[in-house]
Design a protein around this motif. Structure first.
Motif, PDB file in Angstrom:
ATOM      1  N   LEU A  22       0.840  -1.199   0.000  1.00 54.59           N
ATOM      2  CA  LEU A  22       0.000   0.000   0.000  1.00 54.59           C
ATOM      3  C   LEU A  22       0.872   1.244   0.000  1.00 54.59           C
ATOM      4  O   LEU A  22       1.869   1.309   0.730  1.00 54.59           O
ATOM      5  N   ALA A  23       0.508   2.210  -0.825  1.00 52.90           N
ATOM      6  CA  ALA A  23       1.183   3.507  -0.844  1.00 52.90           C
ATOM      7  C   ALA A  23       0.114   4.596  -0.791  1.00 52.90           C
ATOM      8  O   ALA A  23      -0.955   4.465  -1.383  1.00 52.90           O
ATOM      9  N   ARG A  24       0.414   5.665  -0.073  1.00 47.09           N
ATOM     10  CA  ARG A  24      -0.542   6.756   0.084  1.00 47.09           C
ATOM     11  C   ARG A  24      -0.060   7.990  -0.663  1.00 47.09           C
ATOM     12  O   ARG A  24       1.137   8.156  -0.927  1.00 47.09           O
ATOM     13  N   GLN A  25      -1.027   8.837  -0.974  1.00 46.80           N
ATOM     14  CA  GLN A  25      -0.701  10.100  -1.634  1.00 46.80           C
ATOM     15  C   GLN A  25       0.226  10.918  -0.749  1.00 46.80           C
ATOM     16  O   GLN A  25      -0.004  11.049   0.459  1.00 46.80           O
ATOM     17  N   ARG A  26       1.258  11.433  -1.350  1.00 46.82           N
ATOM     18  CA  ARG A  26       2.202  12.253  -0.595  1.00 46.82           C
ATOM     19  C   ARG A  26       1.731  13.703  -0.561  1.00 46.82           C
ATOM     20  O   ARG A  26       1.035  14.171  -1.462  1.00 46.82           O
ATOM     21  N   ASP A  27       2.116  14.416   0.503  1.00 43.34           N
ATOM     22  CA  ASP A  27       1.776  15.831   0.608  1.00 43.34           C
ATOM     23  C   ASP A  27       2.419  16.614  -0.524  1.00 43.34           C
ATOM     24  O   ASP A  27       3.514  16.288  -1.011  1.00 43.34           O
ATOM     25  N   ALA A  28       1.766  17.680  -0.940  1.00 44.13           N
ATOM     26  CA  ALA A  28       2.257  18.475  -2.074  1.00 44.13           C
ATOM     27  C   ALA A  28       3.544  19.209  -1.744  1.00 44.13           C
ATOM     28  O   ALA A  28       4.389  19.431  -2.591  1.00 44.13           O
ATOM     29  N   GLY A  29       3.741  19.609  -0.499  1.00 42.22           N
ATOM     30  CA  GLY A  29       4.979  20.301  -0.129  1.00 42.22           C
ATOM     31  C   GLY A  29       5.149  21.615  -0.861  1.00 42.22           C
ATOM     32  O   GLY A  29       4.241  22.448  -0.924  1.00 42.22           O
ATOM     33  N   LEU A  30       6.332  21.820  -1.479  1.00 42.34           N
ATOM     34  CA  LEU A  30       6.640  23.087  -2.148  1.00 42.34           C
ATOM     35  C   LEU A  30       5.722  23.356  -3.332  1.00 42.34           C
ATOM     36  O   LEU A  30       5.575  24.512  -3.748  1.00 42.34           O
ATOM     37  N   GLY A  31       5.125  22.317  -3.878  1.00 40.39           N
ATOM     38  CA  GLY A  31       4.243  22.528  -5.029  1.00 40.39           C
ATOM     39  C   GLY A  31       3.076  23.442  -4.716  1.00 40.39           C
ATOM     40  O   GLY A  31       2.542  24.096  -5.611  1.00 40.39           O
ATOM     41  N   GLU A  32       2.664  23.503  -3.450  1.00 40.72           N
ATOM     42  CA  GLU A  32       1.545  24.365  -3.092  1.00 40.72           C
ATOM     43  C   GLU A  32       1.906  25.847  -3.164  1.00 40.72           C
ATOM     44  O   GLU A  32       1.025  26.711  -3.120  1.00 40.72           O
ATOM     45  N   LEU A  33       3.203  26.182  -3.246  1.00 40.25           N
ATOM     46  CA  LEU A  33       3.604  27.587  -3.309  1.00 40.25           C
ATOM     47  C   LEU A  33       3.397  28.173  -4.694  1.00 40.25           C
ATOM     48  O   LEU A  33       3.460  29.388  -4.870  1.00 40.25           O
TER      49      LEU A  33
END
Length: 520
Positions: free
Chosen positions: A427-438
């Motif tokens: 199982l793998a989960r969606q990773r947080d967007a991090g810098l992409g949200e900027l």
């Protein structure tokens, strides 16, 4: 199907349909001749052979289960009268007597004994070995089984088609009556007929169906028939059973089905699921192989069709799906899905997951909103819940999203699944967007289209670049994730390097391309 009052410990019916004695007599290669014991009906067609047994015992009774064609050459035949009586007592269907080498003809005393008891007696000519008769019986049984399977399959298709009609309940009853060649009725808890199909049987048969309905769906306080003398012994035995520990109480554990006969008419009643107290009653002039299975299919369909209506939430989601199918846009229907949050799960497993496997995965995760294209299963779950790995499956899970964000969540679940497959984790989960949200999504999308334009027309190059970057440039793991040879991966990455005009060994270039691929 078995009567609810059938004695415990009685031998069960064989797994193959019995063979009419007439079908065996019609085999010219066997040369069998009926010399005694024609049934009272005057037709050997009423005699059914369930299996074949060979015995030279003086008393074959201990070795018979009932329904056999007993083959013997009469080696120890001392008392024909007793021999015939014991075969009848054991429930034997017929005797096949070989006229060689012990006897030149069938003994007259055995002929007379079988004639008096209505026990069919066959003369087996010297050139016909007993094994040939057994082989013929098994062959006829196999043919009968094939006809039964074909009949059930055609009936299932007909019943399923009827269930899809605008008036599904009457249509299913009509189709069932046609397939059984008889009569079908849907009874309310009070015994009244809600829907009827087919040619109605006699009044006596209809009343007997009503009594059977009270066996499988008893009313509180008991449901003995008003005129118990009119009930068959099987019915009286079934209704007489009480719950343990409640002497004299009318309460009992009701069976799911019950059968009876009135003259030549076979009757059955089946309790429908769904908690509505409805009963399906059927009547047919004869008991064709597979009839119980056909009725069982109708019971399942009618149970689904007559179950209580779904709740407001479920019907709202169904309405949303219908509008999407009819050309609506997601923005027009998301309000019917509810505010969320919603989680999207993508799953794969070895082999192609069919509809049953997909539904089983959905049930394990607690959702009925399941879809599969034969390669990947997609599941939509309401609420913010923790998804755990499932045995045998590889899963990709999105972050919780609103209904308006389901498209993005679906893409995120697909990417998470690819990462799970590449890293060989369950199982793998969606990773947080991090810098992409900027970065504003619109601006990021424009930049991504510009940067990736040279490879945009080749999904294979784009996907290979995405997976290769996500796996830190590993040729072998990328090849496994994409299901291609690692040399193919090298060639595609080299092609991307050339078309994009960048140095893929540069960490900054890789980072920029990774962000661009997220918005592509």
């Amino acid at each position: 199907m078995p009567d609810p009052a059938a004695p415990q410990g009685a031998p069960s019916a064989p797994p193959t349909p019995p063979v009419p004695l007439t079908a065996l007599l019609a085999r010219e290669d066997l040369g069998l001749r009926l010399v005694a014991g024609v049934p009272e009906s005057g037709s050997a067609d009423d005699v059914r052979i369930q299996w074949v047994h060979t015995s030279e015992m003086a008393d074959p009774y201990p070795y018979l289960l009932g329904g056999e064609l007993l083959l013997t050459a009469g080696v120890l035949l001392k008392d024909p009268e007793m021999y015939a009586a014991r075969v009848v007592e054991a429930g034997g269907a017929a005797i096949g007597f070989g006229v060689a080498p012990v006897y030149d003809t069938v003994p007259d005393a055995l002929v007379a004994a079988c004639e008096r008891r209505g026990l069919p007696l066959l003369e087996v000519p010297p050139q016909t070995p007993f094994t040939a008769i057994a082989r013929a019986v098994w062959g006829l049984m196999a043919q009968a089984r094939l006809r039964e399977v074909r009949r059930v399959s055609e009936a299932q298709q007909g019943l399923a088609g009827a269930a899809a009609r605008p008036d599904p309940v009457p249509a299913v009853l009509q189709q069932l009556a046609f397939r059984l060649g008889g009569w079908a009725v849907l009874l309310a808890p009070d015994g009244s007929a809600l829907h009827v199909a087919g040619r109605a049987p006699s009044r006596e048969a209809r009343e007997a169906v009503g009594r059977l309905a009270r066996v499988v769906s008893p009313e509180p306080g008991g449901a003995e028939p008003a005129d118990e003398t009119a009930a068959s012994p099987a019915f009286r035995a079934a209704t007489a059973r009480k719950e343990p520990g409640t002497p004299g109480s009318a309460a009992r554990r009701a069976p799911s089905s019950a059968t009876d006969t009135v003259g030549e008419t076979h009757l059955a009643a089946y309790a429908l699921g769904g908690g509505e107290g409805l009963v399906l009653g059927v009547a047919a002039e004869g008991r064709e192989p597979g009839g119980h299975t056909v009725a069982g299919v109708a019971v399942v369909l009618l149970s689904l069709l007559t179950a209580p209506h779904q709740g407001a939430d479920a019907s709202g989601r169904t309405a949303a799906l219908v509008r999407l199918l009819l050309g609506g846009t997601p923005a027009d229907v998301v309000r019917d899905l509810g505010p969320g949050p919603w989680t999207v799960v993508h799953g794969t497993r070895p082999g192609r997951p069919d509809r049953i496997a997909a539904s089983a995965l959905g049930a394990a995760l607690g959702s009925t909103l399941v879809d599969t294209d034969g390669e990947t299963v997609r599941i939509l779950l309401s609420g913010d819940r923790r998804i755990e790995p499932q045995p045998g499956w590889t899963l990709g899970v999105s972050a919780p999203a609103t209904a308006e964000e389901l498209d993005t969540a679906d893409t995120a679940a697909a990417r998470a699944l690819r990462r799970a497959e590449a890293t060989r984790v369950p199982l793998a989960r969606q990773r947080d967007a991090g810098l992409g949200e900027l970065v504003a999504p619109d601006e990021a999308a424009v930049h991504a289209r510009t940067l990736l334009a040279p490879v945009a027309d080749s999904p294979a190059l784009t996907e290979t670049l995405r997976v290769w970057l996500s796996l830190h440039g590993s040729w072998d793991r990328t090849a496994v994730a994409l299901g291609v040879h690692r040399n193919t991966v090298r060639q595609r990455i080299a092609r991307c390097d050339t078309l994009l005009g960048v140095d893929l060994d540069d960490a900054d270039v890789r980072m920029e391309l990774w962000f661009a691929l997220r918005y592509a």
